[in-house]
Design an enzyme around this catalytic site. Structure first.
Site, short mmCIF file in Angstrom:
data_model
loop_
_atom_site.label_atom_id
_atom_site.label_comp_id
_atom_site.label_asym_id
_atom_site.label_seq_id
_atom_site.Cartn_x
_atom_site.Cartn_y
_atom_site.Cartn_z
N HIS A 257 -5.89 -19.94 -49.34
CA HIS A 257 -5.97 -21.23 -49.82
C HIS A 257 -6.50 -22.06 -49.19
CE1 HIS A 257 -3.84 -24.61 -51.98
NE2 HIS A 257 -3.47 -23.84 -52.66
N ASP A 308 -0.12 -17.49 -56.90
CA ASP A 308 -0.31 -16.64 -58.06
C ASP A 308 0.24 -15.24 -57.65
OD1 ASP A 308 -1.64 -18.64 -59.69
OD2 ASP A 308 -3.05 -18.86 -58.21
#
Ligand code: COA
Length: 372
Positions: A257, A308
């Protein structure tokens, strides 16, 4: 000029919608953990748009407003049928359908607050209906209209299958919608803000945002995670598969991320849900594979799962087609996009950064017939 690649760490605006501080995510000051545990998606949409949680009567009025705008006119469904349904990716279909909604909305170009709020309600209400209608149409089935007595989460699953979903499915889907609703200045939200900062209309802003979400480095990652899990196939194959990917320096979808370092606070809620659901469906191997991948990436690259990664096995367990995973992300994130668009209109300035030019300079123009 100092170039900050990917605008990493650049503060481009102020916002009172969501915050990421010390790896904790909050919507309007409410920690995501408590919201994921307790809130309905409708409450979250109200919170993001009004910066306060609704009282009972406000929530009921808001749910009614959304329900009133959830249906798609028959003429619009006829337009969906014209698409090459069997080959188009559902995200491309959604992007085009949202753009088309703007074409048919007489108030599309009205920029006063009341008209913009009504357009926000229409978009939030209609996006689940568009995604489910598309899914049925491409299977040769007629779309099923929304029910006024069901929540957005329950309605989505109902419109997809025609069957009233089990409470556990509604709980999982609602949680997923809550967790995906907003995420500060992520790529698609930034895209929406850049678009409407030109004073373009809301439909253009949401259409651009869907385009940005579609990519595998952003919302498209959840579909890619499921593709990876399917390719791996069993727990024994995880080790070799991941090692090969790492040796080839390929990215593992659902990990890493830009903003979080210790971990994405949304992932743990989806991990718990993935465990529950895969136990119920008898596909616990999917969860076991995921945990093994998680352990390997932590050990080898200090990478942790993002939102996700486990959402993929949650949606798969709800028997949702894999290419609908990213459209579902959009069905939730549209709430955040709309909040940011309205916030941008309230205090607008054109967003226009600079580029450090590195190409040739001072070249002399040569007519085409003299060029070699
Ligand atoms: N798998 C393997 N390595 C990864 C990785 C992943 N998923 N994510 C990051 N890395 C590595 C990069 O290879 C790079 O290593 P290097 O410095 O040795 O070259 C380093 O971590 C930094 O990655 P970078 O791509 O520059 O980070 P970023 O901040 O630009 O990108 C993402 C963030 C999310 C785009 C990136 O982590 C990624 O591509 N993840 C996979 C897609 C995904 O899940 N997206 C959904 C995000 S919610």
């Amino acid at each position: 000029m100092t170039v900050i690649r990917g605008l990493e760490g650049i503060i481009a605006t102020t916002s009172s919608i969501s915050s990421i501080i010390d790896d904790s995510l909050a919507y309007v000051g409410y920690d995501i953990d408590s919201l994921a545990e307790h809130a309905s998606f409708e409450e979250i949409v109200f919170l993001l748009w009004n910066r306060k949680l609704p009282i009972d009567i406000e929530l009921r009025k808001f749910q009614q407003e959304l329900a009133e705008h959830a249906e798609l006119p028959d003429s619009f469904i006829e337009q969906l049928k014209i698409m090459p349904l069997k080959q188009v990716h559902p995200m491309a279909a959604l992007r085009s359908a949202v753009s088309l909604l703007g074409v048919y909305d007489e108030s599309a170009e009205l920029m006063d607050d009341k008209s913009n709020y009504l357009k926000a309600v229409k978009l939030q209400a209609k996006m689940p209906t568009i995604v489910t209608a598309f899914s049925r149409l491409r299977k040769g089935l007629e779309p099923i209209g929304p029910r006024k007595d069901l929540s957005i989460a329950a309605n989505f699953l109902y419109m997809l299958t025609g069957e009233e979903p089990e409470p556990i499915a509604i709980e999982a889907f609602n949680k997923a919608l809550v967790l995906h609703a907003d995420h500060e200045l992520n790529a698609s939200t930034f895209t929406a803000r850049v678009c409407v900062a030109t004073l373009s209309d809301i439909y253009s802003g949401i259409t651009s945002a869907i385009g940005a979400l579609k990519g595998p480095l952003h919302g498209g990652a959840n579909e890619a995670v499921m593709k990876m899990l399917t390719e791996i196939g069993s727990l024994e194959n995880v080790d070799a598969y991941i090692k090969e990917k790492m040796a080839k320096k390929e990215k593992i979808m659902g990990f890493g991320h830009r903003v979080y370092r210790k971990g994405d606070p949304r992932a743990k809620h989806l991990k718990i849900m993935a465990k529950k659901l895969t136990d119920l469906t008898g596909e616990s191997y999917l969860y076991d594979m995921s945990v093994k991948i998680e352990t390997m990436l932590k050990q080898e690259k200090n990478l942790v799962p993002n939102v996700d990664f486990f959402s993929a096995s949650v949606y798969h367990s709800l028997k949702i087609d894999h290419d609908l995973f990213t459209p579902i992300f959009a069905v939730s994130r549209v709430s955040g996009w709309l909040a940011h668009i309205l916030e941008q209109y309230d205090n607008n300035r054109l967003i226009r950064p600079r580029a450090d030019y590195v190409g040739p300079e001072r070249l002399a123009y040569i007519p085409v017939d003299e060029r070699s």
